[in-house]
Scaffold this motif. Structure first.
Motif, PDB file in Angstrom:
ATOM      1  N   ASN A  48       1.011  -0.795   0.018  1.00  0.00           N
ATOM      2  CA  ASN A  48      -0.407   0.108  -0.148  1.00  0.00           C
ATOM      3  C   ASN A  48       0.673   1.652  -0.098  1.00  0.00           C
ATOM      4  OD1 ASN A  48      -2.565  -1.074  -0.076  1.00  0.00           O
ATOM      5  ND2 ASN A  48      -2.032  -1.333   2.305  1.00  0.00           N
ATOM      6  N   ILE A  49       1.961   1.354   0.383  1.00  0.00           N
ATOM      7  CA  ILE A  49       2.654   2.266   0.083  1.00  0.00           C
ATOM      8  C   ILE A  49       4.221   2.078  -0.116  1.00  0.00           C
ATOM      9  CG2 ILE A  49       4.425   4.087   2.137  1.00  0.00           C
ATOM     10  CD1 ILE A  49       2.308   2.309   4.412  1.00  0.00           C
ATOM     11  N   LEU A  50       4.718   1.985  -0.063  1.00  0.00           N
ATOM     12  CA  LEU A  50       6.417   1.580  -0.906  1.00  0.00           C
ATOM     13  C   LEU A  50       5.688   1.757  -2.293  1.00  0.00           C
ATOM     14  CD1 LEU A  50       8.452  -0.645   0.881  1.00  0.00           C
ATOM     15  CD2 LEU A  50       8.200   1.564   1.607  1.00  0.00           C
ATOM     16  N   PRO A  51       4.919   1.007  -2.923  1.00  0.00           N
ATOM     17  CA  PRO A  51       5.382   1.326  -4.899  1.00  0.00           C
ATOM     18  C   PRO A  51       4.914   2.673  -5.152  1.00  0.00           C
ATOM     19  CG  PRO A  51       3.393  -0.829  -3.794  1.00  0.00           C
ATOM     20  CD  PRO A  51       4.308   0.431  -2.708  1.00  0.00           C
ATOM     21  N   PHE A  52       4.459   3.719  -4.074  1.00  0.00           N
ATOM     22  CA  PHE A  52       3.891   5.130  -4.825  1.00  0.00           C
ATOM     23  C   PHE A  52       5.522   5.691  -4.651  1.00  0.00           C
ATOM     24  CE2 PHE A  52       0.356   3.649  -3.042  1.00  0.00           C
ATOM     25  CZ  PHE A  52      -0.457   4.548  -4.264  1.00  0.00           C
ATOM     26  N   VAL A  53       6.168   4.898  -4.056  1.00  0.00           N
ATOM     27  CA  VAL A  53       7.501   5.839  -3.475  1.00  0.00           C
ATOM     28  C   VAL A  53       8.398   5.819  -5.071  1.00  0.00           C
ATOM     29  CG1 VAL A  53       9.824   6.063  -2.022  1.00  0.00           C
ATOM     30  CG2 VAL A  53       7.515   6.171  -1.409  1.00  0.00           C
ATOM     31  N   GLU A  54       8.573   4.148  -5.136  1.00  0.00           N
ATOM     32  CA  GLU A  54       9.322   3.652  -6.265  1.00  0.00           C
ATOM     33  C   GLU A  54       9.516   4.272  -7.654  1.00  0.00           C
ATOM     34  OE1 GLU A  54       9.157  -0.607  -5.635  1.00  0.00           O
ATOM     35  OE2 GLU A  54      10.090  -0.708  -3.326  1.00  0.00           O
ATOM     36  N   ASN A  55       8.094   4.491  -7.724  1.00  0.00           N
ATOM     37  CA  ASN A  55       7.254   4.305  -9.070  1.00  0.00           C
ATOM     38  C   ASN A  55       7.775   6.140  -9.093  1.00  0.00           C
ATOM     39  OD1 ASN A  55       7.100   1.504  -9.603  1.00  0.00           O
ATOM     40  ND2 ASN A  55       4.885   1.616  -8.890  1.00  0.00           N
ATOM     41  N   ASN A  56       7.472   6.621  -8.067  1.00  0.00           N
ATOM     42  CA  ASN A  56       7.544   8.260  -8.551  1.00  0.00           C
ATOM     43  C   ASN A  56       9.111   8.293  -7.830  1.00  0.00           C
ATOM     44  OD1 ASN A  56       5.193   8.477  -9.744  1.00  0.00           O
ATOM     45  ND2 ASN A  56       4.743   7.801  -8.172  1.00  0.00           N
ATOM     46  N   PRO A  57       9.703   8.790  -8.129  1.00  0.00           N
ATOM     47  CA  PRO A  57      11.330   9.145  -7.758  1.00  0.00           C
ATOM     48  C   PRO A  57      11.619  10.466  -8.095  1.00  0.00           C
ATOM     49  CG  PRO A  57      11.751   8.090 -10.196  1.00  0.00           C
ATOM     50  CD  PRO A  57      10.313   7.548 -10.025  1.00  0.00           C
ATOM     51  N   ASN A  58      10.521  10.634  -8.389  1.00  0.00           N
ATOM     52  CA  ASN A  58      10.969  12.846  -8.849  1.00  0.00           C
ATOM     53  C   ASN A  58      10.210  13.174  -7.395  1.00  0.00           C
ATOM     54  OD1 ASN A  58      12.543  12.082 -10.448  1.00  0.00           O
ATOM     55  ND2 ASN A  58      11.515  12.321 -12.633  1.00  0.00           N
ATOM     56  N   GLN A  98       9.182  14.143  -3.639  1.00  0.00           N
ATOM     57  CA  GLN A  98      10.321  13.636  -2.483  1.00  0.00           C
ATOM     58  C   GLN A  98       8.803  14.025  -1.128  1.00  0.00           C
ATOM     59  OE1 GLN A  98      12.939  14.463  -1.689  1.00  0.00           O
ATOM     60  NE2 GLN A  98      13.135  14.450  -3.746  1.00  0.00           N
ATOM     61  N   PHE A  99       8.858  12.518  -0.612  1.00  0.00           N
ATOM     62  CA  PHE A  99       8.143  12.099  -0.151  1.00  0.00           C
ATOM     63  C   PHE A  99       8.445  11.992   1.493  1.00  0.00           C
ATOM     64  CE2 PHE A  99       7.149   9.766  -3.105  1.00  0.00           C
ATOM     65  CZ  PHE A  99       5.777   9.240  -3.191  1.00  0.00           C
ATOM     66  N   TYR A 100       7.235  13.252   1.901  1.00  0.00           N
ATOM     67  CA  TYR A 100       8.112  13.239   3.703  1.00  0.00           C
ATOM     68  C   TYR A 100       6.965  12.227   4.768  1.00  0.00           C
ATOM     69  CZ  TYR A 100      10.248  18.036   1.072  1.00  0.00           C
ATOM     70  OH  TYR A 100      10.648  18.442   0.892  1.00  0.00           O
ATOM     71  N   LEU A 114      12.443   2.930   5.211  1.00  0.00           N
ATOM     72  CA  LEU A 114      11.668   4.219   4.359  1.00  0.00           C
ATOM     73  C   LEU A 114      13.063   4.672   3.842  1.00  0.00           C
ATOM     74  CD1 LEU A 114       8.956   5.676   6.162  1.00  0.00           C
ATOM     75  CD2 LEU A 114       8.836   4.608   3.460  1.00  0.00           C
ATOM     76  N   LEU A 115      14.549   4.400   4.753  1.00  0.00           N
ATOM     77  CA  LEU A 115      15.441   5.172   4.522  1.00  0.00           C
ATOM     78  C   LEU A 115      15.653   4.265   2.984  1.00  0.00           C
ATOM     79  CD1 LEU A 115      16.705   5.618   7.622  1.00  0.00           C
ATOM     80  CD2 LEU A 115      15.822   7.829   6.680  1.00  0.00           C
ATOM     81  N   GLU A 116      16.078   3.706   2.596  1.00  0.00           N
ATOM     82  CA  GLU A 116      16.831   3.024   1.783  1.00  0.00           C
ATOM     83  C   GLU A 116      16.233   3.653   0.357  1.00  0.00           C
ATOM     84  OE1 GLU A 116      14.258  -1.006   1.108  1.00  0.00           O
ATOM     85  OE2 GLU A 116      15.323  -2.245   2.458  1.00  0.00           O
ATOM     86  N   TYR A 117      15.453   4.903   0.027  1.00  0.00           N
ATOM     87  CA  TYR A 117      14.999   5.591  -1.537  1.00  0.00           C
ATOM     88  C   TYR A 117      15.656   6.907  -0.183  1.00  0.00           C
ATOM     89  CZ  TYR A 117      12.005   1.948  -1.700  1.00  0.00           C
ATOM     90  OH  TYR A 117      11.255   0.537  -1.837  1.00  0.00           O
ATOM     91  N   ASP A 118      15.812   7.214  -1.787  1.00  0.00           N
ATOM     92  CA  ASP A 118      17.164   8.787  -1.667  1.00  0.00           C
ATOM     93  C   ASP A 118      15.015   9.797  -2.238  1.00  0.00           C
ATOM     94  OD1 ASP A 118      19.144   7.382  -2.453  1.00  0.00           O
ATOM     95  OD2 ASP A 118      18.886   7.684  -4.837  1.00  0.00           O
ATOM     96  N   ASN A 119      14.259   9.537  -2.244  1.00  0.00           N
ATOM     97  CA  ASN A 119      13.574  10.311  -2.328  1.00  0.00           C
ATOM     98  C   ASN A 119      12.379  10.510  -0.987  1.00  0.00           C
ATOM     99  OD1 ASN A 119      12.252   7.893  -3.265  1.00  0.00           O
ATOM    100  ND2 ASN A 119      10.856   8.676  -4.300  1.00  0.00           N
TER     101      ASN A 119
END
Length: 331
Positions: A205-215, A217-219, A253-258
């Protein structure tokens, strides 16, 4: 109904009409599809007291609030699926620059397909045939078109969904008078017992959006529940399991640069129940402070070592707090 469109199902708000926005389940999908915005606020009632003007002032991001009180991860998934739908008017107008996401650890054990409340599916799908449930809805006509036309007063879109608590409700007497202490659970929950469902919710439910939208920024932020919340955790004998959840979610979460991750639960304000209306809901001043942190990086977690340090600090705060004095006093 189509012309005014009080749930924004077909178009953005008409200039000058006094729209009333107070129905998260019915109005969020239309706002996500048709409003003009670069950022969105996602999460539970922990987000309802944000003022979107603060995001514009401090972060220069035009933001809309898409809160769901009591949101489960599936609720977040449903609305983010619309937010990132490239076929909507919103996305044809601009990309999503930022997502501000309240990470409520207690909800991460919910079923991955369960929403907090039943959804009006006809407002979430792309089937225009079932829109009759909206277009011929007498309650919508009376409450969202006729009533605001007569009263001539709509909602301030920067403050929609704000809690009904006035400043007088944010005090320790009110919190403790209404506090219902959970019964003590004898058997301790294993430290890793909550991780499988937490992992599944993250991955579904959460990480796919982070992965698919690298541009984008997720706070992500862990909301600053009061110290009394931790008494509930101890009564339920899930303290180790809950700390494991926090550490695990931070690790993923900290695995992702965005991703920007914030841990607000060690704020000194969490020790003062005069900042709360119950054991989790904080006053709007704290919402504005968190927006400042999104801007200046205060309380941001950059590594697993930093997260572990904050959790150790949280543990010390819990251990040193005198719950007996708080709970045995007459309020």
């Amino acid at each position: 109904m189509i012309y005014v469109d009080p749930f924004f199902h077909y178009h953005a708000p008409l200039e000058g009409f006094p729209y009333v926005v107070d129905n998260q389940l019915s109005q969020n999908p239309g706002m996500a599809k048709n409003m003009k915005y670069e950022g969105c606020i996602i999460g539970s009632s922990m987000t309802v007291n944000f003022d979107t003007d603060d995001f514009k002032e401090l972060l220069d991001v035009d933001t809309i609030k898409l809160s769901y009180s009591g949101a489960y991860p599936k609720d977040d998934y449903n609305i983010l699926s619309i937010v990132f739908d490239k076929n909507t008017n919103a996305r044809k107008n601009s990309d999503v620059k930022a997502v501000f996401f309240a990470m409520d650890i207690p909800t991460m054990t919910a079923d991955t397909e369960t929403t907090k409340y039943p959804l009006p599916e006809y407002l979430y799908d792309n089937n225009y045939l079932n829109d009759v449930k909206y277009l011929l809805n007498k309650d919508v006509l009376l409450q969202y078109i006729m009533r605001p036309m007569i009263q001539g007063q709509g909602s301030d879109l920067s403050e929609i969904y704000a809690s009904w608590w006035t400043p007088d409700y944010y005090n320790i007497q009110w919190v403790m008078h209404n506090y219902d202490e959970p019964e003590y659970v004898d058997e301790e929950t294993a430290a890793d017992a909550l991780l499988p469902q937490t992992k599944e919710n993250l991955e579904v439910n959460i990480l796919p959006f982070v992965e698919n939208n690298p541009n984008t920024q997720f706070y992500f932020f862990f909301p600053p529940y009061s110290i009394l919340y931790w008494h509930n955790v101890m009564q339920e004998n899930t303290l180790s399991a809950t700390f494991s959840q926090y550490q695990y979610v931070a690790e993923r979460l900290l695995e992702y640069d965005n991703v920007h991750l914030f841990y607000f639960q060690t704020m000194p304000e969490t020790l003062d129940l005069n900042n709360y209306a119950d054991y989790t809901h904080y006053k709007p001043d704290i919402n504005r402070f968190m927006v400042k942190c999104f801007s200046d990086g205060n309380y941001e977690i950059h590594s697993l070592d930093e997260m572990e340090s904050e959790l150790n600090k949280m543990w010390d705060m819990i251990d040193s707090f005198d719950f007996n004095e708080l709970l045995n006093k007459e309020w």
